[in-house]
Design a protein around this motif. Structure first.
Motif, PDB file in Angstrom:
ATOM      1  N   GLN A 174      23.047  60.586 -64.932  1.00 38.82           N
ATOM      2  CA  GLN A 174      21.679  61.292 -65.285  1.00 38.82           C
ATOM      3  C   GLN A 174      20.823  60.083 -65.845  1.00 38.82           C
ATOM      4  N   THR A 175      21.244  59.165 -66.646  1.00 42.42           N
ATOM      5  CA  THR A 175      20.858  57.945 -66.991  1.00 42.42           C
ATOM      6  C   THR A 175      20.687  57.018 -65.919  1.00 42.42           C
ATOM      7  N   GLU A 176      21.291  56.870 -65.110  1.00 44.30           N
ATOM      8  CA  GLU A 176      21.335  55.824 -64.038  1.00 44.30           C
ATOM      9  C   GLU A 176      20.007  56.403 -63.130  1.00 44.30           C
ATOM     10  N   LEU A 177      20.291  57.561 -62.799  1.00 47.01           N
ATOM     11  CA  LEU A 177      19.290  58.217 -61.698  1.00 47.01           C
ATOM     12  C   LEU A 177      17.673  58.269 -62.463  1.00 47.01           C
ATOM     13  N   LEU A 178      17.586  58.377 -63.811  1.00 47.68           N
ATOM     14  CA  LEU A 178      16.212  58.407 -64.387  1.00 47.68           C
ATOM     15  C   LEU A 178      15.637  57.105 -64.378  1.00 47.68           C
ATOM     16  N   ALA A 179      16.904  55.955 -64.487  1.00 45.19           N
ATOM     17  CA  ALA A 179      16.242  54.691 -64.708  1.00 45.19           C
ATOM     18  C   ALA A 179      15.916  54.104 -63.172  1.00 45.19           C
ATOM     19  N   TRP A 180      16.639  54.543 -62.379  1.00 46.82           N
ATOM     20  CA  TRP A 180      16.164  54.278 -60.750  1.00 46.82           C
ATOM     21  C   TRP A 180      14.810  55.063 -60.431  1.00 46.82           C
ATOM     22  N   GLY A 181      14.935  56.211 -60.978  1.00 47.80           N
ATOM     23  CA  GLY A 181      13.404  56.891 -60.526  1.00 47.80           C
ATOM     24  C   GLY A 181      12.351  56.160 -61.127  1.00 47.80           C
ATOM     25  N   ASN A 182      12.398  55.551 -62.351  1.00 50.54           N
ATOM     26  CA  ASN A 182      11.460  54.905 -62.826  1.00 50.54           C
ATOM     27  C   ASN A 182      10.877  53.751 -62.061  1.00 50.54           C
ATOM     28  N   GLN A 183      11.868  53.387 -61.523  1.00 43.42           N
ATOM     29  CA  GLN A 183      11.648  51.884 -60.610  1.00 43.42           C
ATOM     30  C   GLN A 183      11.172  51.990 -59.180  1.00 43.42           C
ATOM     31  N   ASP A 226      19.881  73.534 -64.127  1.00 43.28           N
ATOM     32  CA  ASP A 226      18.976  73.571 -65.275  1.00 43.28           C
ATOM     33  C   ASP A 226      19.555  72.968 -66.382  1.00 43.28           C
ATOM     34  N   GLU A 227      20.714  73.005 -66.689  1.00 46.68           N
ATOM     35  CA  GLU A 227      21.384  72.308 -67.843  1.00 46.68           C
ATOM     36  C   GLU A 227      21.388  70.822 -67.870  1.00 46.68           C
ATOM     37  N   LEU A 228      21.310  70.471 -66.459  1.00 41.03           N
ATOM     38  CA  LEU A 228      21.362  68.990 -66.242  1.00 41.03           C
ATOM     39  C   LEU A 228      19.817  68.326 -66.651  1.00 41.03           C
ATOM     40  N   VAL A 229      18.831  69.005 -66.590  1.00 45.98           N
ATOM     41  CA  VAL A 229      17.510  68.691 -66.695  1.00 45.98           C
ATOM     42  C   VAL A 229      17.243  68.224 -68.164  1.00 45.98           C
ATOM     43  N   PRO A 230      17.052  66.798 -68.432  1.00 45.37           N
ATOM     44  CA  PRO A 230      16.987  66.196 -69.712  1.00 45.37           C
ATOM     45  C   PRO A 230      15.657  66.869 -70.352  1.00 45.37           C
ATOM     46  N   ALA A 231      15.902  67.186 -71.452  1.00 45.94           N
ATOM     47  CA  ALA A 231      14.648  67.875 -72.166  1.00 45.94           C
ATOM     48  C   ALA A 231      13.511  67.226 -72.353  1.00 45.94           C
ATOM     49  N   GLY A 232      13.547  65.899 -72.705  1.00 46.05           N
ATOM     50  CA  GLY A 232      12.299  64.969 -72.942  1.00 46.05           C
ATOM     51  C   GLY A 232      11.739  64.471 -71.725  1.00 46.05           C
ATOM     52  N   GLN A 233      12.553  64.386 -70.598  1.00 49.57           N
ATOM     53  CA  GLN A 233      12.011  63.890 -69.271  1.00 49.57           C
ATOM     54  C   GLN A 233      11.858  64.786 -68.249  1.00 49.57           C
ATOM     55  N   ILE A 234      11.486  65.866 -68.368  1.00 48.01           N
ATOM     56  CA  ILE A 234      11.581  66.811 -67.207  1.00 48.01           C
ATOM     57  C   ILE A 234      10.966  66.446 -65.834  1.00 48.01           C
ATOM     58  N   TRP A 235       9.563  66.010 -66.066  1.00 50.23           N
ATOM     59  CA  TRP A 235       8.770  65.740 -64.893  1.00 50.23           C
ATOM     60  C   TRP A 235       9.569  64.551 -64.247  1.00 50.23           C
ATOM     61  N   THR A 236       9.736  63.439 -64.983  1.00 52.77           N
ATOM     62  CA  THR A 236      10.508  62.507 -64.612  1.00 52.77           C
ATOM     63  C   THR A 236      11.765  62.675 -63.928  1.00 52.77           C
ATOM     64  N   TRP A 237      12.456  63.522 -64.277  1.00 52.22           N
ATOM     65  CA  TRP A 237      13.780  63.896 -63.676  1.00 52.22           C
ATOM     66  C   TRP A 237      13.539  64.393 -62.440  1.00 52.22           C
ATOM     67  N   THR A 238      12.560  65.456 -62.352  1.00 53.25           N
ATOM     68  CA  THR A 238      12.248  66.306 -61.173  1.00 53.25           C
ATOM     69  C   THR A 238      11.663  65.202 -59.891  1.00 53.25           C
ATOM     70  N   GLN A 239      10.934  64.178 -60.207  1.00 54.31           N
ATOM     71  CA  GLN A 239      10.713  63.313 -59.279  1.00 54.31           C
ATOM     72  C   GLN A 239      11.795  62.372 -58.956  1.00 54.31           C
ATOM     73  N   ALA A 240      12.470  61.916 -59.867  1.00 56.82           N
ATOM     74  CA  ALA A 240      13.906  61.327 -59.480  1.00 56.82           C
ATOM     75  C   ALA A 240      14.816  61.897 -58.570  1.00 56.82           C
ATOM     76  N   VAL A 241      14.863  63.154 -58.835  1.00 53.22           N
ATOM     77  CA  VAL A 241      15.865  63.709 -57.810  1.00 53.22           C
ATOM     78  C   VAL A 241      15.364  63.920 -56.489  1.00 53.22           C
ATOM     79  N   PHE A 242      13.922  64.241 -56.313  1.00 52.83           N
ATOM     80  CA  PHE A 242      13.264  64.191 -55.066  1.00 52.83           C
ATOM     81  C   PHE A 242      13.550  62.957 -54.374  1.00 52.83           C
ATOM     82  N   ASP A 243      12.927  61.626 -55.286  1.00 52.22           N
ATOM     83  CA  ASP A 243      13.051  60.565 -54.639  1.00 52.22           C
ATOM     84  C   ASP A 243      14.414  60.041 -53.932  1.00 52.22           C
TER      85      ASP A 243
END
Length: 279
Positions: free
Chosen positions: A12-21, A168-185
């Motif tokens: 999850q952390t890796e995916l979020l970081a990658w998504g932001n980049q 749903d449980e996998l979605v990080p509470a504080g970064q919902i939008w960011t997570w959604t875009q990262a998974v799509f990307d």
DNA sequence: AATGCGGGGTG
DNA sequence: CACCCAGCATT
């Protein structure tokens, strides 16, 4: 069990970081306006991102709010929809705007059940709106994100309901939008049906590791478009959108004034394509 | 569970 | 030409 959770958290952390980049710059990502998110998601059903990206801006410039879209002349609506295909989506989107305008105080509902009751909004779009516009902790599961999550995080085929719960449980509470875009990307650029695991940020710890088949079931094959009923429908609607508004003119424009045209015209009329604005 | 719905892009 | 694509509604 705990090991599995820890592993998921690492991914999850890796995916979020990658998504932001690597986040793709897309027009609908510049807003969280629930209405604009709704429009984008409807456009994106079975239609490529690249095509929606070229049409979304002009469409929402002309129809920027629920109220404006609710009053949209159908001819103009279809003209601005041109290039997206599945024209009945445009009609349903307008009906959806009307319903929100007339029965929900002009505000896009932030409730799953209510969203699902609106025309053209199914499980995916409801969750996509809740996650991206209302910051609800739910996963927008389409074929794309389903593939990513099944491969990297879950590994095995899950029942739809169970998968939704776990996603749903996998979605990080504080970064919902960011997570959604990262998974799509990730799904669009790396974890495609034929995945590029060599350059994937999740290659350490991914449950898939390039093994096995695409967890997404192979879609049905569509019959040949050339000469099809669908193509004929498209031609009639395209002419209508360009200003050929009477049945006789349309028949002449299409070039078959026989019963074949009649049938298609009546079918489209039945679906509401030629209705005048009735407020 | 199966089918219809658009049409441009890609190999 | 075959296949792909941020699903939904209907039967």
């Amino acid at each position: 069990m705990k090991v599995l959770k820890d592993q998921q958290q690492r991914l999850q952390t890796e995916l979020l970081a990658w998504g932001n980049q690597h986040r793709r710059a897309l027009p609908w990502r510049e807003t969280r306006d629930p209405f604009l998110v709704l429009v984008a998601e409807v456009m994106l059903t079975q239609t490529q991102v690249s095509r929606v990206a070229t049409i979304f801006p002009s469409f929402v410039q002309r129809f920027p709010t629920i109220a404006v879209l609710a009053d949209a002349p159908i001819q103009e609506l279809l003209a601005l929809w041109s290039g997206l295909g599945y024209n009945r989506r445009a009609l349903r989107l307008r009906e959806c705007a009307r319903s929100i305008h007339n029965q929900h105080q002009g505000l896009v509902p932030d409730d799953y059940r209510v969203l699902r009751s609106l025309p053209g909004i199914g499980p995916y779009i409801a969750n996509a709106i809740l996650a991206q516009a209302f910051n609800h902790r739910v996963s927008a599961l389409d074929t794309n994100t389903r593939r990513v999550l099944l491969r990297a995080f879950f590994g095995t085929l899950e029942q739809t309901r169970e998968l939704q719960r776990k996603a749903d449980e996998l979605v990080p509470a504080g970064q919902i939008w960011t997570w959604t875009q990262a998974v799509f990307d990730l799904g669009a650029t790396i974890c495609r049906p034929q995945p590029a695991c060599a350059v994937c940020p999740l290659q350490e710890g991914c449950l898939f590791q390039g093994r096995g088949d695409d967890p997404h079931k192979t879609p049905r094959r569509q019959s040949t478009f050339e000469g099809s009923h669908r193509q004929l429908r498209g031609r009639v609607i395209a002419a209508f959108a360009q200003g050929v508004t009477t049945k006789a003119e349309l028949a002449r424009h299409i070039g078959l004034s026989d019963s074949a045209f009649d049938q298609v015209y009546n079918e489209l009329a039945q679906e509401g394509f030629f209705e005048p604005n009735t407020t």
